[in-house]
Structures are given as structure tokens and as C-alpha cells.
Design an enzyme around this catalytic site. Structure first.
Site, short mmCIF file in Angstrom:
data_model
loop_
_atom_site.label_atom_id
_atom_site.label_comp_id
_atom_site.label_asym_id
_atom_site.label_seq_id
_atom_site.Cartn_x
_atom_site.Cartn_y
_atom_site.Cartn_z
CB SER A 143 3.33 5.01 5.54
OG SER A 143 2.04 4.43 5.53
CE1 TYR A 156 2.18 7.48 0.82
CE2 TYR A 156 1.61 5.46 1.99
CZ TYR A 156 1.84 6.83 1.99
OH TYR A 156 1.74 7.53 3.17
#
Length: 217
Positions: A143, A156
Site C-alpha cells: 500500500s 497497517y
């Protein structure tokens, strides 16, 4: 590990097979359908929603692919090994988010277990087959948050940054056997996960994007 499949599998052995984790929704679903359109048969690995997994399989089959769904918690090494074994038995081969000071250990560990260790578990389970057949392709989902960080997503961001490091190391290990290992790092994408963002957080995310809008899976 469970699956939705009954009966013998009928497929064209000249087609390559892609195993797609997180394949029942969002980016994973788009990858599965796109690969089916490109001539792959699809093993859809999903965590929870049986109906969503069935829908993804149906969308893949509409493109002429053979598709099967396998329920698996990728954070569980034994479950991943069983899942990969089931896919190999069926197909024969595989080509293939809180503020830090308030974040509990469980919230941090669970995201690392799924995103980073899950990537490790799945790649490790496939490595022996890929090395033996001297070919294969692993595409890991990182990401942009793993590259630049994002407030409120320490777990995350850490997991997705770890995926990049893992990918680089494993790529060097497997390249001599003809196996390619890459990662992609999407920006903010319209999925059911981003749909849960508040208007304020969503506006902040979109403010970082030159086009001022999220991508579509």
C-alpha cells in the site's frame, strides 16, 4: 480451511492458474476477475463472506474461467498449507486499521498477522511447488501507506512496509529458479474498507491525491 466446491473439477489444462487471496471483495475481487478475463483459472481464497466468494467465482466463470473458492485465515500457517494443498489437488498447479497511543497489542498483532505474516505464510506454502516447476509469479499487495505512513494506521503502515521488505528478500531468493516476486502499492481505492472512513478522514485522504478522488478497484 473450507471450500464451497462440490464435484470433480473440469478445466482446460493449458490454462494457467492464479491463486488470489482476499479474492471475495475489493482489490482482490478485481484482480481475480481481471485475471480470469486474461485467460487464467482462479482459486479465490476468502476469509468470511461465502456469498461474496460465490459472486466472485460467478464473475470469473462469466469470462470462461474455471473458478473455485477456498475459505482460509491466512494468518494461520496450517490453514494456509491446507488451502494450498487443496488448490493444488484441484488444479494441479498454481502460476501465481487507531491512534498509536490508544492501540492495543491485539489490534496491532492482528493486522500484522493478516497482512504481513499472512503474506509470508502464503508465499512459503507456494515456494516448494514454484521451485520444483522452475517458474511462477507472486504478486503481493502492499500500500502507499507502507511507503509514506498515515496517521492512525501505525499497524497497517508497518504491515504494508513489511510486505515490501519481504518481497524484495524473497525475490532475490527465488529468482535463480525462475520465480518472480513483486509487490504493488496502490493508493486509496474505493472499497468496502475505505467506505467506512468518516467524511473528514476521507477528505484528508483525497487531498493527498492529485486528481482529488480515490481509484476504483
Amino acid at each position: 480451511m473450507g471450500n464451497l466446491n462440490n464435484g470433480a473439477l473440469e478445466r482446460n489444462d493449458s490454462r494457467r492458474v492464479a491463486l488470489v487471496t482476499g479474492g471475495s471483495r475489493g482489490i482482490g475481487r478485481a484482480c481475480a476477475v481481471g485475471l480470469a478475463e486474461d485467460g487464467f483459472d482462479i482459486a479465490v481464497v476468502y476469509a468470511g463472506s461465502v456469498d461474496a466468494a460465490r459472486e466472485t467465482c460467478g464473475a470469473c466463470e462469466a469470462s470462461g474461467a474455471t473458478a473455485r473458492a477456498y475459505q482460509c485465515d491466512v494468518a494461520d500457517p496450517a490453514a494456509v498449507n491446507a488451502c494450498v494443498e487443496a488448490v493444488l489437488n484441484d488444479f494441479g498447479s498454481i502460476w501465481a486499521l487507531g491512534m498509536l497511543m490508544r492501540m492495543g497489542d491485539e489490534a496491532f498483532d492482528r493486522v500484522l498477522d493478516v497482512n504481513l505474516k499472512g503474506t509470508f505464510n502464503t508465499t512459503r506454502a507456494l515456494t516448494k511447488t514454484f521451485m520444483r516447476q522452475r517458474g511462477g509469479c507472486v504478486i503481493n499487495m502492499s500500500s502507499v501507506v507502507g511507503l509514506m505512513g498515515n496517521a492512525g494506521q501505525a499497524n497497517y503502515a508497518a504491515s504494508k512496509a513489511g510486505v515490501i521488505g519481504l518481497t524484495k528478500a524473497v525475490a532475490r531468493e527465488l529468482a535463480p529458479r525462475g520465480v518472480r516476486v513483486n509487490a504493488v502499492a496502490p493508493g486509496f481505492v474505493e472499497t468496502d474498507m475505505t467506505a467506512k472512513l468518516s467524511d473528514k478522514v476521507r477528505a484528508a485522504c483525497e487531498g493527498q491525491i492529485p486528481l482529488r478522488r480515490m481509484a476504483r478497484a
